[in-house]
Scaffold this motif. Structure first.
Motif, PDB file in Angstrom:
ATOM      1  N   LYS A 192     -58.187 -88.699  36.554  1.00 21.38           N
ATOM      2  CA  LYS A 192     -58.807 -89.594  37.532  1.00 21.38           C
ATOM      3  C   LYS A 192     -58.328 -89.325  38.951  1.00 21.38           C
ATOM      4  O   LYS A 192     -57.217 -88.817  39.150  1.00 21.38           O
ATOM      5  CB  LYS A 192     -58.531 -91.044  37.134  1.00 21.38           C
ATOM      6  CG  LYS A 192     -59.128 -91.411  35.782  1.00 21.38           C
ATOM      7  CD  LYS A 192     -58.790 -92.831  35.384  1.00 21.38           C
ATOM      8  CE  LYS A 192     -59.391 -93.158  34.018  1.00 21.38           C
ATOM      9  NZ  LYS A 192     -59.058 -94.526  33.558  1.00 21.38           N
ATOM     10  N   PRO A 193     -59.148 -89.683  39.933  1.00 23.49           N
ATOM     11  CA  PRO A 193     -58.742 -89.512  41.339  1.00 23.49           C
ATOM     12  C   PRO A 193     -57.595 -90.438  41.699  1.00 23.49           C
ATOM     13  O   PRO A 193     -57.352 -91.456  41.042  1.00 23.49           O
ATOM     14  CB  PRO A 193     -60.006 -89.905  42.120  1.00 23.49           C
ATOM     15  CG  PRO A 193     -61.106 -90.001  41.135  1.00 23.49           C
ATOM     16  CD  PRO A 193     -60.504 -90.241  39.807  1.00 23.49           C
ATOM     17  N   GLY A 194     -56.874 -90.066  42.746  1.00 19.72           N
ATOM     18  CA  GLY A 194     -55.842 -90.930  43.284  1.00 19.72           C
ATOM     19  C   GLY A 194     -54.494 -90.817  42.626  1.00 19.72           C
ATOM     20  O   GLY A 194     -53.596 -91.607  42.920  1.00 19.72           O
ATOM     21  N   GLN A 195     -54.318 -89.862  41.729  1.00 19.45           N
ATOM     22  CA  GLN A 195     -53.026 -89.681  41.081  1.00 19.45           C
ATOM     23  C   GLN A 195     -52.835 -88.226  40.689  1.00 19.45           C
ATOM     24  O   GLN A 195     -53.808 -87.484  40.531  1.00 19.45           O
ATOM     25  CB  GLN A 195     -52.897 -90.580  39.852  1.00 19.45           C
ATOM     26  CG  GLN A 195     -53.962 -90.359  38.799  1.00 19.45           C
ATOM     27  CD  GLN A 195     -53.891 -91.381  37.670  1.00 19.45           C
ATOM     28  OE1 GLN A 195     -53.189 -92.374  37.749  1.00 19.45           O
ATOM     29  NE2 GLN A 195     -54.633 -91.140  36.609  1.00 19.45           N
ATOM     30  N   VAL A 196     -51.570 -87.833  40.545  1.00 23.54           N
ATOM     31  CA  VAL A 196     -51.247 -86.504  40.033  1.00 23.54           C
ATOM     32  C   VAL A 196     -51.112 -86.612  38.523  1.00 23.54           C
ATOM     33  O   VAL A 196     -50.317 -87.410  38.022  1.00 23.54           O
ATOM     34  CB  VAL A 196     -49.944 -85.961  40.642  1.00 23.54           C
ATOM     35  CG1 VAL A 196     -49.608 -84.597  40.037  1.00 23.54           C
ATOM     36  CG2 VAL A 196     -50.048 -85.866  42.155  1.00 23.54           C
ATOM     37  N   THR A 197     -51.894 -85.839  37.792  1.00 24.91           N
ATOM     38  CA  THR A 197     -51.834 -85.849  36.331  1.00 24.91           C
ATOM     39  C   THR A 197     -51.149 -84.581  35.857  1.00 24.91           C
ATOM     40  O   THR A 197     -51.587 -83.474  36.157  1.00 24.91           O
ATOM     41  CB  THR A 197     -53.244 -85.935  35.721  1.00 24.91           C
ATOM     42  OG1 THR A 197     -53.872 -87.152  36.152  1.00 24.91           O
ATOM     43  CG2 THR A 197     -53.174 -85.921  34.201  1.00 24.91           C
ATOM     44  N   MET A 204     -46.849 -82.261  49.004  1.00 25.56           N
ATOM     45  CA  MET A 204     -48.253 -81.962  49.277  1.00 25.56           C
ATOM     46  C   MET A 204     -49.170 -82.527  48.195  1.00 25.56           C
ATOM     47  O   MET A 204     -50.199 -83.146  48.483  1.00 25.56           O
ATOM     48  CB  MET A 204     -48.466 -80.450  49.382  1.00 25.56           C
ATOM     49  CG  MET A 204     -49.909 -80.076  49.691  1.00 25.56           C
ATOM     50  SD  MET A 204     -50.241 -78.324  49.425  1.00 25.56           S
ATOM     51  CE  MET A 204     -50.139 -78.210  47.641  1.00 25.56           C
ATOM     52  N   LEU A 205     -48.797 -82.323  46.921  1.00 26.05           N
ATOM     53  CA  LEU A 205     -49.648 -82.791  45.826  1.00 26.05           C
ATOM     54  C   LEU A 205     -49.747 -84.311  45.803  1.00 26.05           C
ATOM     55  O   LEU A 205     -50.836 -84.867  45.595  1.00 26.05           O
ATOM     56  CB  LEU A 205     -49.104 -82.277  44.495  1.00 26.05           C
ATOM     57  CG  LEU A 205     -49.179 -80.770  44.277  1.00 26.05           C
ATOM     58  CD1 LEU A 205     -48.549 -80.396  42.941  1.00 26.05           C
ATOM     59  CD2 LEU A 205     -50.616 -80.266  44.339  1.00 26.05           C
ATOM     60  N   ARG A 206     -48.649 -84.966  46.045  1.00 26.04           N
ATOM     61  CA  ARG A 206     -48.684 -86.431  46.064  1.00 26.04           C
ATOM     62  C   ARG A 206     -49.482 -86.941  47.259  1.00 26.04           C
ATOM     63  O   ARG A 206     -50.172 -87.965  47.170  1.00 26.04           O
ATOM     64  CB  ARG A 206     -47.261 -87.000  46.062  1.00 26.04           C
ATOM     65  CG  ARG A 206     -46.509 -86.685  44.760  1.00 26.04           C
ATOM     66  CD  ARG A 206     -45.293 -87.572  44.579  1.00 26.04           C
ATOM     67  NE  ARG A 206     -45.654 -88.974  44.464  1.00 26.04           N
ATOM     68  CZ  ARG A 206     -46.082 -89.538  43.339  1.00 26.04           C
ATOM     69  NH1 ARG A 206     -46.217 -88.833  42.234  1.00 26.04           N
ATOM     70  NH2 ARG A 206     -46.384 -90.820  43.334  1.00 26.04           N
ATOM     71  N   SER A 207     -49.412 -86.228  48.366  1.00 26.82           N
ATOM     72  CA  SER A 207     -50.200 -86.598  49.543  1.00 26.82           C
ATOM     73  C   SER A 207     -51.702 -86.430  49.282  1.00 26.82           C
ATOM     74  O   SER A 207     -52.512 -87.294  49.649  1.00 26.82           O
ATOM     75  CB  SER A 207     -49.770 -85.742  50.741  1.00 26.82           C
ATOM     76  OG  SER A 207     -50.567 -86.013  51.864  1.00 26.82           O
ATOM     77  N   LEU A 208     -52.069 -85.333  48.622  1.00 27.48           N
ATOM     78  CA  LEU A 208     -53.482 -85.106  48.296  1.00 27.48           C
ATOM     79  C   LEU A 208     -54.002 -86.183  47.348  1.00 27.48           C
ATOM     80  O   LEU A 208     -55.116 -86.685  47.499  1.00 27.48           O
ATOM     81  CB  LEU A 208     -53.660 -83.718  47.674  1.00 27.48           C
ATOM     82  CG  LEU A 208     -53.443 -82.532  48.612  1.00 27.48           C
ATOM     83  CD1 LEU A 208     -53.456 -81.222  47.816  1.00 27.48           C
ATOM     84  CD2 LEU A 208     -54.510 -82.494  49.698  1.00 27.48           C
ATOM     85  N   ALA A 209     -53.179 -86.548  46.364  1.00 26.88           N
ATOM     86  CA  ALA A 209     -53.587 -87.603  45.435  1.00 26.88           C
ATOM     87  C   ALA A 209     -53.741 -88.929  46.167  1.00 26.88           C
ATOM     88  O   ALA A 209     -54.672 -89.702  45.891  1.00 26.88           O
ATOM     89  CB  ALA A 209     -52.575 -87.727  44.307  1.00 26.88           C
ATOM     90  N   ALA A 210     -52.848 -89.201  47.116  1.00 26.66           N
ATOM     91  CA  ALA A 210     -52.911 -90.451  47.878  1.00 26.66           C
ATOM     92  C   ALA A 210     -54.188 -90.541  48.709  1.00 26.66           C
ATOM     93  O   ALA A 210     -54.640 -91.643  49.041  1.00 26.66           O
ATOM     94  CB  ALA A 210     -51.683 -90.577  48.776  1.00 26.66           C
ATOM     95  N   GLU A 211     -54.773 -89.394  49.028  1.00 29.17           N
ATOM     96  CA  GLU A 211     -56.043 -89.366  49.754  1.00 29.17           C
ATOM     97  C   GLU A 211     -57.240 -89.639  48.843  1.00 29.17           C
ATOM     98  O   GLU A 211     -58.374 -89.674  49.296  1.00 29.17           O
ATOM     99  CB  GLU A 211     -56.228 -88.008  50.434  1.00 29.17           C
ATOM    100  CG  GLU A 211     -55.223 -87.727  51.539  1.00 29.17           C
ATOM    101  CD  GLU A 211     -55.330 -86.305  52.055  1.00 29.17           C
ATOM    102  OE1 GLU A 211     -56.220 -85.556  51.579  1.00 29.17           O
ATOM    103  OE2 GLU A 211     -54.531 -85.936  52.941  1.00 29.17           O
TER     104      GLU A 211
END
Length: 318
Positions: free
Chosen positions: A25-30, A169-176
């Motif tokens: 799902k969007p909004g999280q790192v899986t 970076m990955l957590r920032s992208l997920a936060a977007e």
């Protein structure tokens, strides 16, 4: 969003993936975890349309990867950073990809800066270290500024600064609000990066769970160090705790919650041996501290002992 439904892949007599179903799902790192040969890479390749499923389906934003209207702007991927033409420069490599996807030169400059390769943009890839190749592969995945990102072992070869950069970076992208699927064998890093975990074994789903919930499930108790261990262990057992010598737990034996008070052979052995360290299950650190105070027992150490993601992973994939 990535949707995998009853995905199966058979090669001759080998069933690499079997009835796999999960959503990313969007909004999280899986995080995507499994031992070597578990079927992770095969699954990622089917999601990306590089392998055709024997049955089932894998969709990105509701359609197959090959049916996306603007694939580079919708999904970015890195499966093997070594698959590049070593004679090209980093800039030329990304420029060729950008041209194929209708992406401008400015974006090439931006991603080289983002991954820290601006200073070597004109150098040949053949002279790059493994970490630099990893950064280049990540740059290629980011080139279209996609909403879905799929990375297979992106931290390989990165130094500690590089790993921290990647995590941030990955957590920032997920936060977007982007969808991030990340495969890695670096369990400590995965526990710091992934919000959710999909764990597979022999091509089958084992767990689809939040990282926090998985670690909480395998919490192994509270480590207590006291010069009054014998007296304290009796008081804790009376309160319903399970007691074990801490050294036994460190050897891999876990306490069994719910053992009747006073019936613990391990607790008796601690008292007989006059041991100072106990591993207590069934009570929180705060409650243990209150019981120690009420019984006049000095406590020199009181620490909640949490199982690492590596330990939890090994336990559930046995």
């Amino acid at each position: 969003m990535i949707e995998v439904t009853e995905l199966t892949k058979v090669y001759g007599s080998t069933r690499a993936v079997s009835g796999l179903t999960f959503d990313v799902k969007p909004g999280q790192v899986t995080g995507f975890l499994g031992h070597n040969g578990a079927g992770k890479s095969t699954t990622m390749r089917m999601i990306l349309g590089l392998h055709t499923p024997t049955s089932g389906k894998a969709l990105i934003n509701g359609v197959r990867k090959q049916d996306l209207r603007d694939p580079m702007r919708e999904v970015g991927a890195m499966l093997d950073a070594a698959e590049v033409q070593g004679g090209r420069s980093a800039f030329a490599h990304l420029q060729a990809l950008a041209y194929a996807g209708g992406i401008g030169r400015r974006r090439v400059v931006e991603v080289l800066e983002e991954v820290g390769l601006s200073g070597v943009a004109r150098k040949r890839i053949a002279g790059f270290s493994q970490g630099m190749r990893q950064r280049l592969g990540i740059a290629a995945a980011l080139l279209g500024d996609p909403g879905v990102l799929i990375l297979d072992e992106p931290a390989n070869g990165l130094d500690p600064d590089g790993i921290r950069w990647l995590r941030t970076m990955l957590r920032s992208l997920a936060a977007e609000g982007r969808t991030v699927l990340l495969s890695s064998h670096l369990m400590t890093e995965m526990s710091l990066t992934a919000d959710r975990l999909i764990i597979i074994g022999q091509g089958r789903l084992i767990e689809d769970v939040s990282t926090a919930d998985l670690l909480a499930r395998f919490q192994s108790g509270v480590l207590v160090r006291s010069p009054h261990a014998a007296h304290l262990s009796r008081a804790l057992e009376a309160a319903g705790a399970t007691i074990r010598p801490a050294q036994d737990a460190e050897a891999g034996e876990e306490p069994v919650p719910g053992r009747p008070a006073g019936a613990g052979a391990d607790a008796r052995s601690v008292r007989d041996a006059g041991g100072e360290e106990l591993l207590v299950a069934g009570l929180t650190a705060a409650v243990i501290g209150d019981i120690a105070l009420a019984n006049g027992c000095a406590v020199h150490e009181l620490v909640s002992r949490r199982t690492s993601l590596e330990e939890a992973f090994m336990e559930i994939t046995q």
